[in-house]
Scaffold this motif. Sequence first.
Motif, PDB file in Angstrom:
ATOM      1  N   PRO A 113     129.046  11.489  52.593  1.00  0.00           N
ATOM      2  CA  PRO A 113     130.454  11.366  52.184  1.00  0.00           C
ATOM      3  C   PRO A 113     131.074  12.673  51.703  1.00  0.00           C
ATOM      4  CG  PRO A 113     128.979  10.349  50.583  1.00  0.00           C
ATOM      5  CD  PRO A 113     128.164  10.633  51.791  1.00  0.00           C
ATOM      6  N   ASP A 114     130.291  13.515  51.030  1.00  0.00           N
ATOM      7  CA  ASP A 114     130.869  14.758  50.510  1.00  0.00           C
ATOM      8  C   ASP A 114     131.298  15.673  51.651  1.00  0.00           C
ATOM      9  OD1 ASP A 114     131.360  16.616  48.192  1.00  0.00           O
ATOM     10  OD2 ASP A 114     129.976  17.847  49.362  1.00  0.00           O
ATOM     11  N   ARG A 115     130.444  15.831  52.643  1.00  0.00           N
ATOM     12  CA  ARG A 115     130.791  16.691  53.765  1.00  0.00           C
ATOM     13  C   ARG A 115     131.889  16.061  54.621  1.00  0.00           C
ATOM     14  NH1 ARG A 115     125.452  18.370  52.909  1.00  0.00           N
ATOM     15  NH2 ARG A 115     124.424  16.659  53.982  1.00  0.00           N
ATOM     16  N   THR A 116     131.884  14.755  54.754  1.00  0.00           N
ATOM     17  CA  THR A 116     132.924  14.078  55.523  1.00  0.00           C
ATOM     18  C   THR A 116     134.294  14.318  54.902  1.00  0.00           C
ATOM     19  OG1 THR A 116     131.443  12.349  56.324  1.00  0.00           O
ATOM     20  CG2 THR A 116     133.782  11.832  56.306  1.00  0.00           C
ATOM     21  N   ASP A 117     134.396  14.224  53.585  1.00  0.00           N
ATOM     22  CA  ASP A 117     135.678  14.453  52.898  1.00  0.00           C
ATOM     23  C   ASP A 117     136.145  15.892  53.074  1.00  0.00           C
ATOM     24  OD1 ASP A 117     135.715  11.852  52.043  1.00  0.00           O
ATOM     25  OD2 ASP A 117     134.935  12.282  50.037  1.00  0.00           O
ATOM     26  N   ALA A 118     135.206  16.835  52.998  1.00  0.00           N
ATOM     27  CA  ALA A 118     135.558  18.245  53.159  1.00  0.00           C
ATOM     28  C   ALA A 118     136.080  18.515  54.568  1.00  0.00           C
ATOM     29  CB  ALA A 118     134.350  19.131  52.858  1.00  0.00           C
ATOM     30  N   VAL A 119     135.429  17.931  55.574  1.00  0.00           N
ATOM     31  CA  VAL A 119     135.842  18.133  56.962  1.00  0.00           C
ATOM     32  C   VAL A 119     137.183  17.445  57.227  1.00  0.00           C
ATOM     33  CG1 VAL A 119     135.276  17.645  59.365  1.00  0.00           C
ATOM     34  CG2 VAL A 119     133.503  18.447  57.811  1.00  0.00           C
ATOM     35  N   LYS A 120     137.404  16.308  56.611  1.00  0.00           N
ATOM     36  CA  LYS A 120     138.683  15.604  56.787  1.00  0.00           C
ATOM     37  C   LYS A 120     139.836  16.476  56.304  1.00  0.00           C
ATOM     38  CE  LYS A 120     141.149  11.369  55.569  1.00  0.00           C
ATOM     39  NZ  LYS A 120     141.091  10.077  54.821  1.00  0.00           N
ATOM     40  N   GLU A 121     139.664  17.102  55.156  1.00  0.00           N
ATOM     41  CA  GLU A 121     140.705  17.996  54.632  1.00  0.00           C
ATOM     42  C   GLU A 121     140.895  19.201  55.555  1.00  0.00           C
ATOM     43  OE1 GLU A 121     141.737  20.519  50.541  1.00  0.00           O
ATOM     44  OE2 GLU A 121     139.939  19.253  50.657  1.00  0.00           O
ATOM     45  N   PHE A 122     139.793  19.723  56.063  1.00  0.00           N
ATOM     46  CA  PHE A 122     139.822  20.876  56.964  1.00  0.00           C
ATOM     47  C   PHE A 122     140.592  20.551  58.245  1.00  0.00           C
ATOM     48  CE2 PHE A 122     137.256  23.249  60.333  1.00  0.00           C
ATOM     49  CZ  PHE A 122     137.913  24.454  60.151  1.00  0.00           C
ATOM     50  N   THR A 123     140.288  19.418  58.870  1.00  0.00           N
ATOM     51  CA  THR A 123     140.947  19.061  60.126  1.00  0.00           C
ATOM     52  C   THR A 123     142.431  18.774  59.909  1.00  0.00           C
ATOM     53  OG1 THR A 123     140.263  16.739  59.835  1.00  0.00           O
ATOM     54  CG2 THR A 123     138.853  18.152  61.184  1.00  0.00           C
ATOM     55  N   THR A 124     142.765  18.215  58.763  1.00  0.00           N
ATOM     56  CA  THR A 124     144.178  17.951  58.456  1.00  0.00           C
ATOM     57  C   THR A 124     144.962  19.257  58.375  1.00  0.00           C
ATOM     58  OG1 THR A 124     143.634  15.919  57.247  1.00  0.00           O
ATOM     59  CG2 THR A 124     145.776  16.920  56.802  1.00  0.00           C
ATOM     60  N   LEU A 125     144.377  20.258  57.724  1.00  0.00           N
ATOM     61  CA  LEU A 125     145.037  21.564  57.616  1.00  0.00           C
ATOM     62  C   LEU A 125     145.192  22.220  58.990  1.00  0.00           C
ATOM     63  CD1 LEU A 125     143.252  22.996  54.433  1.00  0.00           C
ATOM     64  CD2 LEU A 125     145.663  22.356  54.635  1.00  0.00           C
ATOM     65  N   LEU A 126     144.151  22.131  59.821  1.00  0.00           N
ATOM     66  CA  LEU A 126     144.227  22.715  61.160  1.00  0.00           C
ATOM     67  C   LEU A 126     145.312  22.040  61.989  1.00  0.00           C
ATOM     68  CD1 LEU A 126     140.469  23.171  62.219  1.00  0.00           C
ATOM     69  CD2 LEU A 126     142.091  24.957  61.596  1.00  0.00           C
ATOM     70  N   ARG A 127     145.365  20.708  61.929  1.00  0.00           N
ATOM     71  CA  ARG A 127     146.353  19.972  62.737  1.00  0.00           C
ATOM     72  C   ARG A 127     147.778  20.268  62.281  1.00  0.00           C
ATOM     73  NH1 ARG A 127     148.832  15.337  61.815  1.00  0.00           N
ATOM     74  NH2 ARG A 127     147.392  14.724  60.150  1.00  0.00           N
ATOM     75  N   LYS A 128     147.988  20.320  60.980  1.00  0.00           N
ATOM     76  CA  LYS A 128     149.337  20.580  60.468  1.00  0.00           C
ATOM     77  C   LYS A 128     149.785  21.999  60.779  1.00  0.00           C
ATOM     78  CE  LYS A 128     149.448  17.179  56.723  1.00  0.00           C
ATOM     79  NZ  LYS A 128     149.549  16.971  55.250  1.00  0.00           N
ATOM     80  N   ASN A 129     148.840  22.925  60.812  1.00  0.00           N
ATOM     81  CA  ASN A 129     149.179  24.314  61.108  1.00  0.00           C
ATOM     82  C   ASN A 129     149.588  24.495  62.566  1.00  0.00           C
ATOM     83  OD1 ASN A 129     148.161  27.189  62.132  1.00  0.00           O
ATOM     84  ND2 ASN A 129     148.736  27.384  59.986  1.00  0.00           N
ATOM     85  N   ASN A 130     148.821  23.877  63.474  1.00  0.00           N
ATOM     86  CA  ASN A 130     149.120  24.003  64.900  1.00  0.00           C
ATOM     87  C   ASN A 130     148.413  22.882  65.658  1.00  0.00           C
ATOM     88  OD1 ASN A 130     149.068  24.847  67.706  1.00  0.00           O
ATOM     89  ND2 ASN A 130     149.651  26.892  67.012  1.00  0.00           N
TER      90      ASN A 130
END
Length: 302
Positions: A113-130
Amino acid sequence: AIVTLVQREAFACAGDLRVLFGLPLAQTREPLSLLRWQPDSDLLERLQEFYEAEERTLRTELFVDEAPEDGDEDVARTKLILEPLMKASIANVQQLNRRQAAAAVGHFVHSGPDRTDAVKEFTTLLRKNNGTKYLEVVMATLRLWYGRWVTDRGEEDEELPDPLILYVPLAERLAKSIGGVGLLRTENLQQPFLKFLKNGVSYAVEGLPQRAGFFAGLTPFAKRASKQIKDRVLSHLHQCVAELGAEQRDLLIDAASGADADGAADLDDTAKELRGTFAGFLACLGGSADGLAGATEEEEDE
């Protein structure tokens, strides 16, 4: 053990340096612009090698029930291994290394769960950026982890679950991460999404029979496409299949038609995998075995 601890700290420090002294500094004036640090290819290769060694250990521990009992230790290792990679990717998003980003995004599933939450935040930032670049990262992720879990599976991976049990949940999670159906049908993302699906089809078809299971990862994305895009992807699929040799082409058509259903037990592993993955993908596009065979015959007549 001490050497590994030092390497982990060095890896984290390198990530911080890439964030603090990375690409944004190149857009400033001297003397600040002179502080920009770009790791040379040798260092980047060593960082990647260390990450992949640590990443394999993290994943294997989870699957063979040897994960650290101390939750704080698991969190600390996430910060030392995954977070530096994700921070550097975000800080240098204009020159995004898709393979490095994909190495982190693969931890969206089967990684705690800890790594899943970190990756979820990461992918959200990537998608919003471009959104377009994020689709490229998603395709890189599908290819990278299909390779690791399926086609390049080695003896050290024998204790891992069945390949598609690993791969399909990742694809399903990534399909949700690219945004809602409405977003994918906007003018800005329609063409990138079409390109994404066509590239996936080409990759799978060109790599048969080893990439037979890749279609299973494309299906969750195809389900989110508009009918117009599905029709164009289906047309592209017909073209790709028509360019195959007769043996591979017949294998796909038989898989789509469910031919030899009574003798399913006698099929080899590749034929069985195709029946379970390609047929579902083709149906999702609104295609059929007859349509596939007909398009192939038309191509040959021309």
